[in-house]
Design a protein around this motif. Structure first.
Motif, PDB file in Angstrom:
ATOM      1  N   ARG A  20       0.865  -1.181   0.000  1.00 38.59           N
ATOM      2  CA  ARG A  20       0.000   0.000   0.000  1.00 38.59           C
ATOM      3  C   ARG A  20       0.904   1.234   0.000  1.00 38.59           C
ATOM      4  O   ARG A  20       1.845   1.322   0.778  1.00 38.59           O
ATOM      5  N   LEU A  21       0.611   2.170  -0.910  1.00 39.85           N
ATOM      6  CA  LEU A  21       1.345   3.430  -0.996  1.00 39.85           C
ATOM      7  C   LEU A  21       0.418   4.584  -0.655  1.00 39.85           C
ATOM      8  O   LEU A  21      -0.737   4.596  -1.072  1.00 39.85           O
ATOM      9  N   ASP A  22       0.948   5.551   0.072  1.00 34.89           N
ATOM     10  CA  ASP A  22       0.201   6.790   0.306  1.00 34.89           C
ATOM     11  C   ASP A  22       1.110   7.965  -0.035  1.00 34.89           C
ATOM     12  O   ASP A  22       2.268   7.777  -0.417  1.00 34.89           O
ATOM     13  N   ASN A  42       2.117  17.377  -6.104  1.00 34.16           N
ATOM     14  CA  ASN A  42       1.211  18.509  -6.222  1.00 34.16           C
ATOM     15  C   ASN A  42       0.085  18.165  -7.192  1.00 34.16           C
ATOM     16  O   ASN A  42       0.315  17.994  -8.397  1.00 34.16           O
ATOM     17  N   ALA A  43      -1.144  18.076  -6.681  1.00 32.74           N
ATOM     18  CA  ALA A  43      -2.292  17.674  -7.503  1.00 32.74           C
ATOM     19  C   ALA A  43      -2.558  18.659  -8.637  1.00 32.74           C
ATOM     20  O   ALA A  43      -2.864  18.251  -9.764  1.00 32.74           O
ATOM     21  N   ARG A  44      -2.452  19.959  -8.375  1.00 38.44           N
ATOM     22  CA  ARG A  44      -2.709  20.941  -9.431  1.00 38.44           C
ATOM     23  C   ARG A  44      -1.736  20.763 -10.591  1.00 38.44           C
ATOM     24  O   ARG A  44      -2.127  20.801 -11.766  1.00 38.44           O
ATOM     25  N   ALA A  45      -0.482  20.566 -10.272  1.00 38.04           N
ATOM     26  CA  ALA A  45       0.531  20.388 -11.321  1.00 38.04           C
ATOM     27  C   ALA A  45       0.316  19.067 -12.069  1.00 38.04           C
ATOM     28  O   ALA A  45       0.484  19.014 -13.290  1.00 38.04           O
ATOM     29  N   ALA A  46      -0.062  18.027 -11.340  1.00 41.23           N
ATOM     30  CA  ALA A  46      -0.310  16.738 -11.988  1.00 41.23           C
ATOM     31  C   ALA A  46      -1.472  16.846 -12.968  1.00 41.23           C
ATOM     32  O   ALA A  46      -1.386  16.378 -14.115  1.00 41.23           O
ATOM     33  N   VAL A  47      -2.554  17.482 -12.541  1.00 38.19           N
ATOM     34  CA  VAL A  47      -3.724  17.655 -13.419  1.00 38.19           C
ATOM     35  C   VAL A  47      -3.369  18.545 -14.613  1.00 38.19           C
ATOM     36  O   VAL A  47      -3.757  18.253 -15.753  1.00 38.19           O
ATOM     37  N   ALA A  48      -2.601  19.595 -14.378  1.00 35.94           N
ATOM     38  CA  ALA A  48      -2.178  20.485 -15.473  1.00 35.94           C
ATOM     39  C   ALA A  48      -1.318  19.739 -16.491  1.00 35.94           C
ATOM     40  O   ALA A  48      -1.316  20.077 -17.676  1.00 35.94           O
ATOM     41  N   ALA A  49      -0.624  18.699 -16.035  1.00 42.29           N
ATOM     42  CA  ALA A  49       0.211  17.888 -16.932  1.00 42.29           C
ATOM     43  C   ALA A  49      -0.600  16.803 -17.648  1.00 42.29           C
ATOM     44  O   ALA A  49      -0.045  16.003 -18.390  1.00 42.29           O
ATOM     45  N   GLY A  50      -1.922  16.766 -17.383  1.00 42.15           N
ATOM     46  CA  GLY A  50      -2.776  15.795 -18.055  1.00 42.15           C
ATOM     47  C   GLY A  50      -2.999  14.513 -17.292  1.00 42.15           C
ATOM     48  O   GLY A  50      -3.582  13.559 -17.816  1.00 42.15           O
ATOM     49  N   VAL A  54      -1.997  13.165  -8.449  1.00 42.78           N
ATOM     50  CA  VAL A  54      -0.605  12.855  -8.129  1.00 42.78           C
ATOM     51  C   VAL A  54      -0.347  11.379  -8.444  1.00 42.78           C
ATOM     52  O   VAL A  54      -1.187  10.517  -8.165  1.00 42.78           O
ATOM     53  N   ILE A  55       0.820  11.103  -9.026  1.00 44.86           N
ATOM     54  CA  ILE A  55       1.165   9.712  -9.354  1.00 44.86           C
ATOM     55  C   ILE A  55       2.454   9.303  -8.648  1.00 44.86           C
ATOM     56  O   ILE A  55       3.307  10.135  -8.335  1.00 44.86           O
ATOM     57  N   ALA A  56       2.563   8.011  -8.408  1.00 40.20           N
ATOM     58  CA  ALA A  56       3.782   7.456  -7.818  1.00 40.20           C
ATOM     59  C   ALA A  56       4.908   7.512  -8.846  1.00 40.20           C
ATOM     60  O   ALA A  56       4.677   7.474 -10.056  1.00 40.20           O
ATOM     61  N   VAL A  91      -1.962   6.203  -9.624  1.00 39.10           N
ATOM     62  CA  VAL A  91      -2.553   7.391  -9.006  1.00 39.10           C
ATOM     63  C   VAL A  91      -2.656   7.148  -7.502  1.00 39.10           C
ATOM     64  O   VAL A  91      -3.193   6.132  -7.062  1.00 39.10           O
ATOM     65  N   VAL A  92      -2.125   8.092  -6.730  1.00 37.47           N
ATOM     66  CA  VAL A  92      -2.126   7.964  -5.277  1.00 37.47           C
ATOM     67  C   VAL A  92      -3.038   9.046  -4.702  1.00 37.47           C
ATOM     68  O   VAL A  92      -2.710  10.230  -4.735  1.00 37.47           O
ATOM     69  N   PRO A  93      -4.211   8.650  -4.177  1.00 34.35           N
ATOM     70  CA  PRO A  93      -5.156   9.639  -3.663  1.00 34.35           C
ATOM     71  C   PRO A  93      -4.644  10.316  -2.395  1.00 34.35           C
ATOM     72  O   PRO A  93      -3.790   9.781  -1.686  1.00 34.35           O
ATOM     73  N   ASP A  94      -5.188  11.479  -2.132  1.00 32.87           N
ATOM     74  CA  ASP A  94      -4.822  12.248  -0.940  1.00 32.87           C
ATOM     75  C   ASP A  94      -5.743  11.857   0.205  1.00 32.87           C
ATOM     76  O   ASP A  94      -6.626  12.603   0.612  1.00 32.87           O
ATOM     77  N   ASP A  95      -5.560  10.628   0.688  1.00 27.96           N
ATOM     78  CA  ASP A  95      -6.345  10.135   1.823  1.00 27.96           C
ATOM     79  C   ASP A  95      -5.483   9.167   2.630  1.00 27.96           C
ATOM     80  O   ASP A  95      -4.358   8.863   2.246  1.00 27.96           O
TER      81      ASP A  95
END
Length: 140
Positions: A20-22, A42-50, A54-56, A91-95
């Motif tokens: 398990r990764l967080d 950084n979620a904003r940067a990850a989404v801006a990159a398509g 956030v990814i591992a 994809v690693v969720p923020d939880d």
């Protein structure tokens, strides 16, 4: 028990590993590897990159796969070669739960130089995220 080259059979499965990764794991890996690419924290940067979020780090995924082989053979230094293809991002969720990876391996080939090729696949959410991964291990 550590596998011996004489006793290993082509097609035999390695013990499955679930990891398990967080997000904290990604921060630790970034510090250890020096890979502070913004898409890994950084979620904003990850989404801006398509990306969806956030990814591992791909190399973290490969390290977990090869670590499974090192655990199986009882000596991480016995792994003499490794590689793989990153098929999908992890994809690693923020939880608090993070994401679960499942690593499976099979002895693909025994070689005359007392090495074995282990074929590895990593799954996340039922999808292959690391394919064509292999590790070559020198056994006693």
């Amino acid at each position: 028990m550590r596998p011996n080259w004489d006793d290993v059979q082509e097609g035999s499965a390695l013990p499955e590993r679930v990891v398990r990764l967080d997000r904290a794991d990604l921060v630790r890996y970034a510090g250890a590897s020096g890979d502070f690419n913004i898409i890994h924290w950084n979620a904003r940067a990850a989404v801006a990159a398509g990306l969806p979020d956030v990814i591992a780090h791909g190399m973290l995924t490969l390290a977990l796969a090869v670590g499974t082989v090192g655990d199986w053979c009882g000596d991480p230094a016995a792994v003499v070669e490794c590689g793989g293809r990153f098929a999908k991002p992890v994809v690693v969720p923020d939880d608090a739960a993070g994401v679960e990876l499942r690593v499976v391996g099979t002895v693909g080939r025994k070689c005359v130089d007392r090495t074995v090729r282990v074929d590895i696949t990593v799954f996340c959410g039922g999808e292959k995220v690391l394919t064509k991964a292999r590790a070559v291990v020198r056994l006693a």
